[in-house]
Design a protein around this motif. Structure first.
Motif, PDB file in Angstrom:
ATOM      1  N   THR A  53      59.714  98.491  63.786  1.00 16.59           N
ATOM      2  CA  THR A  53      59.511  97.662  62.598  1.00 16.59           C
ATOM      3  C   THR A  53      58.820  98.448  61.491  1.00 16.59           C
TER       4      THR A  53
ATOM      5  N   ALA B 230      65.738  90.222  58.746  1.00 17.88           N
ATOM      6  CA  ALA B 230      65.641  90.296  60.212  1.00 17.88           C
ATOM      7  C   ALA B 230      64.289  90.865  60.635  1.00 17.88           C
ATOM      8  N   ARG B 231      63.782  91.833  59.862  1.00 19.49           N
ATOM      9  CA  ARG B 231      62.457  92.394  60.153  1.00 19.49           C
ATOM     10  C   ARG B 231      61.385  91.315  60.023  1.00 19.49           C
TER      11      ARG B 231
ATOM     12  N   LEU C 118      67.563  92.081  64.459  1.00 20.72           N
ATOM     13  CA  LEU C 118      67.122  93.268  63.724  1.00 20.72           C
ATOM     14  C   LEU C 118      67.926  94.491  64.151  1.00 20.72           C
TER      15      LEU C 118
END
Length: 199
Positions: A52, A79-80, A108
Motif C-alpha cells: 500500500t 482500491a487502496r 487492489l
C-alpha cells in the motif's frame, strides 16, 4: 474410618490437582499457539501495508505522464483506500473478516495489475527509473505476501489441529478459543504475473 476418609480426601485432592495441572497445561499451549497465529497474521498485514505504501510514489510517477489513462489510476487509488479502511482484530479473526480483508486486497491487486498492463503501452513510462523501482519492489512484496500467507496457514493448521483434538477441544470451548480461518488463494493465484517480463 477417619483414616480411610483422610486417604480418600488425599486421593481426591491429588486427582483434582492433576486435572487442574493438565487443564492449565492445555490452556497455556492454546495461548502459545494462538499468539503464534496472531504473529503470522501481523506479518501478513505488514507486507500488505508495504505494498500500500508503494502506491503514492507510483501515483506521482504516473501523473507526470499526462496522457496516461486517469481512470485506471483512479481505480488503484480507490482500491487502496478501501484496502486501508479495513481493520481486523487478530484475536477474534472470523471467516467473514478474512473474506472482507481478502476481497479488498484482491481488488487492489486487480487494479494494480490493470494499471501495469496499461503501462505497457507507454514506452517512456516503462523506462522511467521510478517506475522500474516500483516494479522491483512490487514483485518482491508480492513474493513476501505469498510466503507470509503460507506461514500463516501453517500456523493456523497447527493451532486448529491442536484446538480440535479431544480432550483439548473441551478446554478450548470452555475458554472461548475458536477455530482460526485460513487465508484462501485467489482464483488464478497459482499463475505468476506476466507484467514484469524483461524485454
Amino acid at each position: 474410618m477417619k483414616n480411610k476418609g483422610s486417604v480418600n480426601a488425599i486421593i481426591f485432592a491429588v486427582i483434582v490437582a492433576i486435572l487442574v495441572g493438565w487443564g492449565v497445561s492445555k490452556y497455556n499451549n492454546l495461548i502459545s499457539k494462538d499468539q503464534y497465529v496472531q504473529s503470522k497474521w501481523s506479518n501478513i498485514e505488514t507486507v500488505y501495508q508495504k505494498r500500500t505504501n508503494l502506491i503514492p510514489n507510483l501515483e506521482r510517477t504516473i501523473r507526470s505522464y499526462s496522457k496516461f489513462e486517469k481512470e485506471t489510476l483512479t481505480q488503484v487509488i480507490q482500491a487502496r483506500s478501501k484496502a486501508t479502511g479495513i481493520t481486523i482484530d487478530p484475536t477474534n479473526l472470523t471467516e467473514a473478516d478474512m473474506a472482507r480483508f481478502q476481497s479488498a486486497q484482491g481488488e487492489l491487486t486487480g487494479a494494480l495489475s490493470r494499471l501495469m498492463a496499461v503501462a505497457e503501452s507507454y514506452p517512456n513510462l516503462k523506462a522511467d527509473q521510478q517506475y522500474l523501482n516500483f516494479q522491483r519492489e512490487y514483485t518482491a512484496i508480492e513474493n513476501s505476501i505469498r510466503m507470509e500467507t503460507v506461514n500463516y496457514n501453517n500456523a493456523t493448521v497447527d493451532y486448529n489441529t491442536y484446538r480440535n483434538h479431544f480432550p483439548t477441544s473441551v478446554i478450548a470451548n470452555f475458554t472461548n478459543f475458536k477455530e482460526k480461518p485460513y487465508f484462501k488463494a485467489d482464483a488464478g493465484a497459482n499463475k505468476a504475473p506476466e507484467v514484469f517480463k524483461d524485454e
